[in-house]
Motif scaffolding. Structure first.
Motif, PDB file in Angstrom:
ATOM      1  N   ALA A 213       4.228  32.677  27.450  1.00  0.00           N
ATOM      2  CA  ALA A 213       4.573  32.396  28.844  1.00  0.00           C
ATOM      3  C   ALA A 213       6.098  32.476  28.953  1.00  0.00           C
ATOM      4  O   ALA A 213       6.818  31.703  28.321  1.00  0.00           O
ATOM      5  CB  ALA A 213       4.075  31.019  29.267  1.00  0.00           C
ATOM      6  N   ILE A 214       6.591  33.433  29.737  1.00  0.00           N
ATOM      7  CA  ILE A 214       8.036  33.634  29.881  1.00  0.00           C
ATOM      8  C   ILE A 214       8.629  32.513  30.731  1.00  0.00           C
ATOM      9  O   ILE A 214       8.139  32.220  31.822  1.00  0.00           O
ATOM     10  CB  ILE A 214       8.330  35.008  30.519  1.00  0.00           C
ATOM     11  N   SER A 215       9.695  31.904  30.234  1.00  0.00           N
ATOM     12  CA  SER A 215      10.360  30.824  30.957  1.00  0.00           C
ATOM     13  C   SER A 215      10.908  31.337  32.286  1.00  0.00           C
ATOM     14  O   SER A 215      11.402  32.459  32.384  1.00  0.00           O
ATOM     15  CB  SER A 215      11.494  30.250  30.100  1.00  0.00           C
ATOM     16  N   ILE A 216      10.826  30.500  33.313  1.00  0.00           N
ATOM     17  CA  ILE A 216      11.121  30.941  34.678  1.00  0.00           C
ATOM     18  C   ILE A 216      12.544  31.478  34.833  1.00  0.00           C
ATOM     19  O   ILE A 216      12.777  32.465  35.530  1.00  0.00           O
ATOM     20  CB  ILE A 216      10.855  29.783  35.678  1.00  0.00           C
ATOM     21  N   GLU A 217      13.531  30.856  34.173  1.00  0.00           N
ATOM     22  CA  GLU A 217      14.915  31.308  34.376  1.00  0.00           C
ATOM     23  C   GLU A 217      15.214  32.590  33.626  1.00  0.00           C
ATOM     24  O   GLU A 217      16.241  33.232  33.870  1.00  0.00           O
ATOM     25  CB  GLU A 217      15.911  30.194  33.996  1.00  0.00           C
ATOM     26  N   GLN A 218      14.325  32.998  32.725  1.00  0.00           N
ATOM     27  CA  GLN A 218      14.499  34.255  31.994  1.00  0.00           C
ATOM     28  C   GLN A 218      13.796  35.419  32.683  1.00  0.00           C
ATOM     29  O   GLN A 218      13.694  36.502  32.123  1.00  0.00           O
ATOM     30  CB  GLN A 218      13.967  34.108  30.574  1.00  0.00           C
ATOM     31  N   GLN A 219      13.330  35.200  33.904  1.00  0.00           N
ATOM     32  CA  GLN A 219      12.562  36.220  34.614  1.00  0.00           C
ATOM     33  C   GLN A 219      13.414  37.054  35.575  1.00  0.00           C
ATOM     34  O   GLN A 219      12.880  37.703  36.469  1.00  0.00           O
ATOM     35  CB  GLN A 219      11.394  35.566  35.362  1.00  0.00           C
ATOM     36  N   CYS A 226      14.513  40.469  30.109  1.00  0.00           N
ATOM     37  CA  CYS A 226      13.538  41.171  30.949  1.00  0.00           C
ATOM     38  C   CYS A 226      13.888  42.644  31.118  1.00  0.00           C
ATOM     39  O   CYS A 226      12.997  43.499  31.194  1.00  0.00           O
ATOM     40  CB  CYS A 226      13.426  40.496  32.317  1.00  0.00           C
ATOM     41  N   LEU A 227      15.173  42.940  31.183  1.00  0.00           N
ATOM     42  CA  LEU A 227      15.583  44.331  31.374  1.00  0.00           C
ATOM     43  C   LEU A 227      15.023  45.220  30.280  1.00  0.00           C
ATOM     44  O   LEU A 227      14.522  46.324  30.543  1.00  0.00           O
ATOM     45  CB  LEU A 227      17.109  44.416  31.408  1.00  0.00           C
TER      46      LEU A 227
END
Length: 504
Positions: A213-219, A226-227
């Motif tokens: 589950a990707i942490s919200i601030e890393q989205q 993410c890039l």
């Protein structure tokens, strides 16, 4: 609820009739207050031609769906139903079933369809329906039958289920966060449908969900990590000749089995007999990338004390993102934590917007130019004296591509006040996400005049504020959308799942 037999398709009539419908909500199950029918009524409850009236020519995914079908001479768009509410708590059973009944009633009245375009969010949760989107899409599939193509869009914050994928022929997620490509995504989905109806493509889709589950601030999709993930997705789509590859970032604030990140691969069976295998290989490579870099997708979080200590090192105005009170994630938008730190530390010339209908009413009674003592924000309240600068009805519009694709905003009666420390506070009657710079400029506020702007979000406000804020800082604050998902108590998530379990 309304039940009816599947519709029969009439292949003889022209043009081909393409239905358009959706129920759209991002549900935070950790919020105590429920989302009701009134919230959808205050949001977007659009039937038939009102869907076109609201979105034609705008920057929403529905705008893209409309534009492509209108441009196809052998197609006729049949707008049916679209309902959307601002992100919030669990949708009540009664609310969801009334939405569903109305959608199915209008679908029956629309007559036979040759295809259907859908616009779910993908993270909707209702009482008794933990996979709300999978539920209504499955009912739609049952009603239309297996031969009618159903293709649509998803928000990348979707917690996608097998039911969603099994009920549709293709789902394409926005590829940007902030979501500034919604119209483009709608156009891509509609073109896929047009090609499917014309027999030019035979789509088959696959869902793959690695245990991350990707942490919200890393989205934030324009920055690493993410890039790199999105770049790889584009490369694999081209290398394997896939119709579409979607990255699902996931929505961590929903305690459901499907919570987590994943990928939807759409292959063309007409393109290659090995299409399914190629899609699976592409998905495997994306999953490996996510697992190999999972620590980077968890990120490092900075509290308000640390941020303020280093504040003068950043070019101003600085955009401070209040992650724990993210309206776009369902939060109430009334936390005064950052404002209290600013006032206590002697910071002035900041701007913050709070959802606070009680304070708005108090300002309206006191009138512009007067002083008032207000208890700002939520239940804990922050008592402070203010000067009332202005009162407004709270309406404004946004024409540029911004997160959410909204055109018309209604904050309800709105007050602008200044604290004795010199910070400007906008108080709104309706909870309004900070997706548009017009939230300031439409009411005579110059963003450049502030040292800092506090926005109740994580990544979404960046699209609106980056043009005036050379510095952007995500602030790890407490709240129902706090950045560290491991601090929430989940009962239904899958196990193992990183970052809850370190080794997966």
């Amino acid at each position: 609820m309304i039940e009816s037999a599947p519709q029969k398709r009439d292949f003889q009539h022209t043009p081909l009739r393409v239905g358009l419908l959706g129920i759209y909500h991002e549900t935070n199950t950790f919020i105590q207050s429920a989302t009701t029918l009134a919230d959808f009524r205050e949001g977007y409850w659009l039937e038939s031609g009102r869907i076109r009236d609201e979105y034609q020519g705008a920057n929403h995914e529905i705008s893209g769906l409309i534009e492509v079908i209108d441009g196809a001479p052998d197609m006729e768009l049949v707008p049916i139903f679209y309902a959307m509410a601002t992100p919030g708590g669990l949708i009540t059973r009664d609310c969801y079933e009334q939405l569903l009944d109305r959608m199915m009633q209008l679908l029956d009245e629309a007559g036979a369809l040759d295809a259907c375009l859908v616009a779910p969010h993908g993270a909707g949760v209702a009482e008794g329906y933990p996979d709300m989107d999978g539920h209504w899409l499955s009912l739609l599939r049952r009603k239309l039958g297996s031969e009618v193509p159903v293709i649509g869009t998803l928000d990348p914050h979707a917690n996608v289920s097998d039911a969603m994928v099994d009920a549709t022929n293709g789902l394409i997620a926005y590829a940007t966060n902030p979501h500034i490509d919604q119209k483009r995504t709608g156009m891509a989905a509609a073109r896929l449908l047009v090609r499917t109806l014309r027999g030019e493509i035979s789509p088959v889709q696959f869902l793959v969900k690695p245990p991350v589950a990707i942490s919200i601030e890393q989205q934030f999709t324009s920055n690493q990590p993410c890039l790199g993930l999105y770049t790889l997705a584009q490369e694999l789509e081209q290398r394997f000749g896939l119709a579409a590859v979607s990255v699902l970032l996931g929505f961590p604030y929903a305690d459901v089995e499907e919570m987590g990140s994943g990928f939807i691969m759409i292959a063309d069976r007409n393109h290659s007999p090995a299409a399914a295998g190629q899609a699976q290989e592409a998905a495997s490579q994306l999953s490996d990338f996510l697992l190999d870099n999972k620590q980077a997708f968890n990120g490092k979080k900075s509290g308000i004390g640390e941020v303020l200590r280093d504040f003068e090192d950043h070019p101003q105005p600085v955009l401070l993102l209040d992650m724990g009170d993210n309206i776009g994630g369902g939060a109430p938008g009334n936390s005064t934590l950052i404002l209290e730190h600013l006032e206590a530390s002697g910071f002035s010339d900041f701007f913050i917007c709070l959802h606070d209908p009680e304070s708005v009413a108090q300002c309206a009674e006191a009138k512009v130019g007067a002083g008032a003592s207000l208890s700002l924000g939520g239940k804990r309240g922050f008592q402070t004296s203010v000067d009332i600068l202005a009162l407004y009805e709270g309406h404004f519009t946004e024409d540029a591509p911004r997160h959410g694709g909204f055109v018309h905003y209604d904050m309800g009666p709105t007050a602008v006040v200044r604290t004795l420390s010199g910070n400007t506070v906008m108080l709104t009657t309706r909870r309004t996400p900070p997706y548009s710079l017009r939230q300031l400029t439409a009411f005579g506020l110059d963003p450049h005049s502030f040292r800092g702007i506090v926005a109740k979000g994580v990544n979404a406000p960046i699209a609106a504020y980056c043009e005036v804020c050379p510095s952007i800082i995500q602030v790890d604050t407490a709240g129902v959308t706090q950045a560290d998902m491991t601090l929430f108590e989940y009962k239904n998530r899958k196990v193992p799942l990183f970052p809850f379990e370190e080794y997966v």
